[in-house]
Scaffold this active site. Sequence first.
Site, short mmCIF file in Angstrom:
data_model
loop_
_atom_site.label_atom_id
_atom_site.label_comp_id
_atom_site.label_asym_id
_atom_site.label_seq_id
_atom_site.Cartn_x
_atom_site.Cartn_y
_atom_site.Cartn_z
N CYS A 14 0.82 -1.21 0.00
CA CYS A 14 0.00 0.00 0.00
C CYS A 14 0.86 1.26 0.00
O CYS A 14 1.04 1.92 1.02
CB CYS A 14 -0.95 0.02 1.19
SG CYS A 14 -2.21 1.31 1.02
N CYS A 16 -6.01 2.00 -4.58
CA CYS A 16 -5.48 2.62 -3.37
C CYS A 16 -6.43 3.73 -2.95
O CYS A 16 -6.43 4.81 -3.55
CB CYS A 16 -4.07 3.19 -3.63
SG CYS A 16 -3.28 3.84 -2.15
#
Length: 448
Positions: free
Chosen positions: A198, A376
């Site tokens: 991430c 994301c």
Amino acid sequence: MMQAYRMSLQVNCSSRLCVQLLQAACLSTTTHNNTKNSYELVVVGGGSGGCATAAKFSSRLGKGKVVIIDPADTHYYQPMFTLIGGGMKTLQNSCKPMSKVLPKKADWLKQSCVEFDPDNNTVTTEDGSKISYKYLVVAMGLQLNYDQIPGLLEALNTPNSGVGSIYSPLYVNKTYEALQQFKSGNAIFTFPNTPVKCAGAPQKIMYIAEEYLRKHGKRDGANIIYNTSLGVLFGIKKYADSLWKVVESRGMTVNTRRNLVEVHGASKQALFQNLDDPSDTTLTDYEMLHVTPPMSAPDVLRSSSLVDANGFLSVSKDTLQHTRYSNIFGIGDCTNTPNAKTAASVAGQVGVLRRNLSAAMSGTPLHAVYDGYASCPLVTGYSKCIMAEFDYNGNPLETFPINQAKERRTMFIMKKYFLPDVYWYGLLKGYWEGPALMRRVMHLGLKK
């Protein structure tokens, strides 16, 4: 991904109390199924990719044909850690006992994998057992290497140090504590010179922190600094352009090509290296320091014959099949596929792995292709989010027929309330294979 947290727990926890607190938080259990020494399918790693794969194939192959090898008691929904760092969720909200999320038809070997022997189709566990397989799926996630930055572990394990990290269940609460204790000075947020899971999270916690300080009357005395090893703020231009507007409008400082190399906890100083001129280092004072640790594939995988030159599982970026061993596949962060390493990427890979591993088992050609889909949710505070979605080539691959590069409350609500249920009840159970179908419906069939 769970493997990474387990290794962080073993290496970085300074006392048994840390382990006990984490286990108690999720009512963890050490109960597991009896296992045997030979399986149709062995899955190494009980994170999102491992759970989803085991759920799909244990249902298809039947009870006792699939085993998951993972020593962890607790499974964490890691995308929630950013919200925990900002005080919007608790650690207890993010976890469930591993025994509750693994599929009931699969066996669970609660051991660490210590060796791969692909030439003999076996893996070895920490108690010395050799488990043979017809097919192997490696889903080990990333290893958090906090110890590679001198002084960091000491600072993280020192009370009221102002140092935290949303990447580990051991240190995520320290991030919120540092925010609450902040008085004035530099609040520094880092991005390391390695691949990370991430990649948006290191700046998401910065945006949350900045809004927290504004809400609590501390912003005027705070210098918000983002030191990233990358040469850009975010890798996809469409979303980077929007993020630069957020940074500029809120008076934050972004320093590119800056890598954290040492932490001096006693004096509350951090040493940064200019990656374009390694002889150029800067010692910076901090009141708060959020550290994204260097990451790698787990050591046991890196020491095997399964990896590429960079230490990641070597698979075809299209089919997820190993480049040398046709009965081995990979999924998730431990592979060398050039996509962003996110839970959404795993969802995008699950369907490809299902079809291609099934084809391999039946002796037919592999046709499913992974397009590199990743998402994301770039949280920019306590109520807004930019929902970035893109493919291997950095092209936006957006689900909704709106401009997702714009900060929206609706995307924040989705991130905070909707996506956790998709994870627990969709992805881990093998039902959710990403939003491709939804995207086609939303765009009237005009997009992939």
